[in-house]
Design a protein around this motif. Sequence first.
Motif, PDB file in Angstrom:
ATOM      1  N   VAL A 207      14.429 -67.261  13.504  1.00 64.49           N
ATOM      2  CA  VAL A 207      14.261 -68.771  13.848  1.00 64.49           C
ATOM      3  C   VAL A 207      15.566 -69.011  14.876  1.00 64.49           C
ATOM      4  O   VAL A 207      15.841 -69.935  15.093  1.00 64.49           O
ATOM      5  N   LYS A 209      15.004 -69.360  17.784  1.00 66.60           N
ATOM      6  CA  LYS A 209      14.466 -70.642  18.909  1.00 66.60           C
ATOM      7  C   LYS A 209      15.055 -72.178  18.359  1.00 66.60           C
ATOM      8  O   LYS A 209      15.044 -72.829  19.355  1.00 66.60           O
ATOM      9  N   VAL A 210      15.785 -71.995  17.186  1.00 67.45           N
ATOM     10  CA  VAL A 210      16.474 -73.349  16.888  1.00 67.45           C
ATOM     11  C   VAL A 210      17.642 -73.564  17.806  1.00 67.45           C
ATOM     12  O   VAL A 210      17.974 -74.805  17.788  1.00 67.45           O
ATOM     13  N   ASP A 218       9.759 -67.090  22.987  1.00 65.05           N
ATOM     14  CA  ASP A 218       9.496 -68.331  22.565  1.00 65.05           C
ATOM     15  C   ASP A 218       8.726 -68.524  21.234  1.00 65.05           C
ATOM     16  O   ASP A 218       8.831 -69.634  20.530  1.00 65.05           O
ATOM     17  N   THR A 221       9.933 -69.289  16.024  1.00 60.79           N
ATOM     18  CA  THR A 221      10.447 -70.590  15.734  1.00 60.79           C
ATOM     19  C   THR A 221      10.357 -70.853  14.016  1.00 60.79           C
ATOM     20  O   THR A 221      10.053 -71.917  13.728  1.00 60.79           O
ATOM     21  N   ASP A 223       8.387 -70.007  11.650  1.00 62.93           N
ATOM     22  CA  ASP A 223       7.230 -70.495  10.892  1.00 62.93           C
ATOM     23  C   ASP A 223       7.346 -70.126   9.467  1.00 62.93           C
ATOM     24  O   ASP A 223       6.913 -70.641   8.449  1.00 62.93           O
ATOM     25  N   TRP A 445      12.037 -81.613  20.469  1.00 63.74           N
ATOM     26  CA  TRP A 445      12.440 -80.135  20.638  1.00 63.74           C
ATOM     27  C   TRP A 445      13.700 -80.033  21.441  1.00 63.74           C
ATOM     28  O   TRP A 445      14.482 -79.356  21.128  1.00 63.74           O
ATOM     29  N   ARG A 449      17.286 -78.479  19.527  1.00 62.98           N
ATOM     30  CA  ARG A 449      17.912 -76.978  20.002  1.00 62.98           C
ATOM     31  C   ARG A 449      19.266 -77.602  20.533  1.00 62.98           C
ATOM     32  O   ARG A 449      20.261 -76.577  20.387  1.00 62.98           O
ATOM     33  N   GLU A 494       5.526 -75.714  15.891  1.00 57.77           N
ATOM     34  CA  GLU A 494       6.459 -75.172  15.885  1.00 57.77           C
ATOM     35  C   GLU A 494       7.686 -76.152  15.807  1.00 57.77           C
ATOM     36  O   GLU A 494       8.615 -75.703  15.256  1.00 57.77           O
ATOM     37  N   LEU A 498      10.728 -75.668  13.247  1.00 57.12           N
ATOM     38  CA  LEU A 498      12.110 -75.717  13.608  1.00 57.12           C
ATOM     39  C   LEU A 498      12.828 -76.683  12.891  1.00 57.12           C
ATOM     40  O   LEU A 498      14.160 -76.407  12.496  1.00 57.12           O
TER      41      LEU A 498
END
Length: 550
Positions: A207, A209-210, A218, A221, A223, A445, A449, A494, A498
């Motif tokens: 994870v 991309k958090v 990309d 996330t 999942d 999003w 992040r 996503e 996240l």
Amino acid sequence: MASVNSEHRFDVLVVGSGASGLNLALELAAFARVAVITKSELHESNTYYAQGGIAAVLDEHDSMQSHITDTLDAGAGLCDEDVVKFIVEHGRESIEKLASYGVEFTTQVGDAGNNEYHLTREGGHSHRRVVHAADATGQAIETTMEERVREAENVTVFEHHNAVDLWCERDIHGRSKRVTGLHALNTKSGEVLAFSAPFVVLATGGVSKVYLYTSNPDICTGDGIAMAWRAGCRVANMEFTQFHPTCLYHPQAKSFLVSEAVRGEGGLLKRPDGTRFMDDFDPRGELAPRDIVARAIDYEMKRLGAPCMYLDISHKGQDFIEEHFPMIYASTKQFGFDMAKEPLPVVPAAHYTCGGVVVDKNGHTDVEGLYAIGEVTYTGLHGGNRLASNSLLECLVYSTAAARDIRDRLHQGQMNEDTLPPTTPPWDESYVTEPDEEVVIAHNWEELRRFMWDYVGIVRTNKRLARAHTRIDMLQAEIIEYYGNTRVTGDLLELRNLAVCAELIIRCAQHRKESRGLHFTLDYPKLTKKTPKPTVLVPRRYPGTERRSA
């Protein structure tokens, strides 16, 4: 590749297509009808971008015990020693399996004049034990296995299908009893399909991309972690996110990783003035474990107000660099850098999730029929910090173990026509509307992040974590309401996942009142005197789970 099953009923559903997912599919292809569900192209995964290699004891001067000790040392007292031993002892077998698939590892002429694997050394390792295919090991593994999966008659591939949620039978208390399948969004057509199977395997990766800055593609996330949590599975050690010390600092590079092996082969970390600094932080210098190196770079950047530090291997010469790092050399040249003549600008970036879904040695989760393998899991191997190049090894060992367990259960006839779980019901969109303001997703999003990077990054404090918790609670409420009333899209799914994983990371970080491994907090800078234990979270029945079934 098998023809599409119109009812989407299979023996095994594999969610994710990195090394662990593809290896499991290949292991089961002769015994079961397997569906591989992946939200992008089949090859797109963390595996594909792995540069370094796979740690395995293959040299006569190395030993299993040495590899075990190095792993335990890197794990900062939180590794499960029995699991470490189990994985290390299967190292050679894993390399031989990949070689049998056709992966061409880099070799050299040995002392006896025979061809042998070229072994490199990375941070935290006491010996050369990293098997590699030049500096693009993951690409070699992924493309080789992809070719075999596409040729397998019993394997059906569903590309551009984003898993929405697991579907489970529940007991009278509403708790998940066993998995029966899942729903997945075809991101090209917008249709949500129902898949059914007695066995579902999560191989969805981590994870990272958090975080605002990451080395991951990309798709990473969280999942699988989020779906397993919503289904009732425990997660553990989510506070331990590994930040890779050396990602290329360039506005267009996005997430280009400069391999650990560059330091393993003599690369030196330097300040903007050209002076070295790693010896000030650890006697191992550039070969210290990643958490120490990442914090050292972060410290020097903040102390000097510098946007980056520099990694210099130019002293090794162009021939050496082009031979050992052809992909990195060519790629960095595209961004205007010649690593044979100058140092590369580097910064830390989120790289690997050391915690995840709690599993046993066969990849079992807390829900019957549900397995998890690879970075999505907490196995006990990594503890508070992952030793370099142990991740692909874990993927291979656990996917093989899970495949063997599923094969045995299929062979024993535990899932005959009378005991098969019910099919997953069709997806119901009768009460939802089209999204009218998708800017909400983009805004949330970005906000998620950024505050995770600022408040839950390399260095943490109680105040920062409290701020992050307040923000994630607000975002979760907004996302759950939006998800419950709006037609699903890939971006919404996503973001939802996240947010769940961000909450898990924050909660685990707040539980740990010490600095250990990858978790460093200014409020508790020392190790606790108590025997360290993993941080385990047990889910309540999660809000927003039971939506949309006809």
